[in-house]
Design an enzyme around this catalytic site. Structure first.
Site, PDB file in Angstrom:
ATOM      1  N   ARG A   1       0.831  -1.208   0.000  1.00  0.00           N
ATOM      2  CA  ARG A   1       0.000   0.000   0.000  1.00  0.00           C
ATOM      3  C   ARG A   1       0.859   1.247   0.000  1.00  0.00           C
ATOM      4  O   ARG A   1       0.410   2.331  -0.362  1.00  0.00           O
ATOM      5  CB  ARG A   1      -0.921  -0.013   1.220  1.00  0.00           C
ATOM      6  CG  ARG A   1      -1.996  -1.075   1.173  1.00  0.00           C
ATOM      7  CD  ARG A   1      -2.737  -1.162   2.475  1.00  0.00           C
ATOM      8  NE  ARG A   1      -1.842  -1.540   3.573  1.00  0.00           N
ATOM      9  CZ  ARG A   1      -2.231  -1.699   4.828  1.00  0.00           C
ATOM     10  NH1 ARG A   1      -3.489  -1.504   5.160  1.00  0.00           N
ATOM     11  NH2 ARG A   1      -1.361  -2.050   5.769  1.00  0.00           N
TER      12      ARG A   1
ATOM     13  N   LYS B   1       1.365 -18.605   6.570  1.00  0.00           N
ATOM     14  CA  LYS B   1       0.574 -19.063   7.709  1.00  0.00           C
ATOM     15  C   LYS B   1       0.310 -17.847   8.612  1.00  0.00           C
ATOM     16  O   LYS B   1       1.137 -16.911   8.634  1.00  0.00           O
ATOM     17  CB  LYS B   1       1.289 -20.197   8.451  1.00  0.00           C
ATOM     18  CG  LYS B   1       2.677 -19.825   9.021  1.00  0.00           C
ATOM     19  CD  LYS B   1       2.544 -19.172  10.389  1.00  0.00           C
ATOM     20  CE  LYS B   1       3.830 -18.601  10.864  1.00  0.00           C
ATOM     21  NZ  LYS B   1       3.659 -17.729  12.037  1.00  0.00           N
TER      22      LYS B   1
END
Length: 252
Positions: A29, A89
């Site tokens: 971003r 994960k």
């Protein structure tokens, strides 16, 4: 690559050292953060949006290393763009999100996998061989724990409920994954624990019978926050023998 953080840096280094694959773009971003990461590792393109990563024609597989809270959204974006996906994960925040990603991947005909790196450690290959050869007999019990000390920091993602922080999703997935690898899918799962000052779980104990009749059980435990450091250890037992795997690691 989506999410140029510390784990992503380790991933790029491993990819370069052990494979012929190339990281083509990195997206964040923050365009400046993406550019700094790209310059550090010699990555050709850096984008200030995830959509630009997915629009890049050179991208075959998207590695997602954003915070846990964003895994589902970013993985779904990549799948819908027709890209294969490797998701750090914990795969998603809950089972419902995981099922939706798997269904979407099947629908699009793309590969989708959790980056559970511990499954690919050399000693885990030995454990699988021991189990496959039946050297332990019928495995009935698995005990596994993973503990690390994390300094209290309300601004760190591990302590942030909005980023899906806490013991279970960050470290508890390791012993849970090991237990599932040894015993197979869980029939049910129960857990207890305590909370940190920010409202995320600081320590978790979980247990599960793997069949309707509890002839096999697992007891994964995780301890990432405000606790003394522990060894990462897993044991699989039958009535007469056991195999133990111990691994020390300094960071999550």
């Amino acid at each position: 690559m989506i999410g140029p953080g510390r784990i992503a840096a380790s991933f790029v280094q491993a990819l370069r050292a052990h494979t012929e694959q190339r990281v083509v773009p990195v997206g964040s971003r923050d365009a400046e953060r993406a550019r700094a990461f790209a310059d550090r590792f010699g990555i050709p393109s850096a984008y200030g949006s995830y959509a630009e990563v997915l629009d890049d024609a050179w991208v075959d597989i998207v590695y997602i290393a954003s915070p846990h809270s964003e895994h589902y959204t970013h993985a779904l974006m990549a799948i819908e763009a027709g890209k294969h996906v490797l998701v750090e994960k914990a795969f998603t925040r809950d089972a419902g999100e995981a099922e939706q990603l798997i269904e979407a991947a099947h629908k699009q005909g793309v590969f989708c996998m959790e980056a559970m790196w511990t499954r690919f450690l050399p000693h885990m290959d030995v454990v699988r061989q021991v189990l496959d050869l039946g050297l332990l007999g019928e495995v009935r019990t698995v005990t596994a724990d993973h503990g690390q000390f994390m300094s209290p920091d309300k601004d760190h993602r591990l302590f942030a409920p909005e980023l899906a922080g806490g013991a279970l999703l960050d470290l508890g997935v390791y012993p849970v994954s090991f237990a599932a690898m040894v015993l197979g899918p869980f029939a049910s799962l129960a857990a207890v624990g305590d909370m940190t000052h920010t409202g995320v779980d600081g320590q978790v104990w979980s247990w599960s019978p793997t069949r309707p009749v509890p002839t096999a059980c697992s007891t994964p435990r995780s301890t990432p926050a405000l606790r003394p450091p522990l060894r990462s250890r897993a044991r699989a037992h039958d009535w007469r023998s056991r195999v133990t795997s111990t691994h020390r690691r300094r960071s999550a």
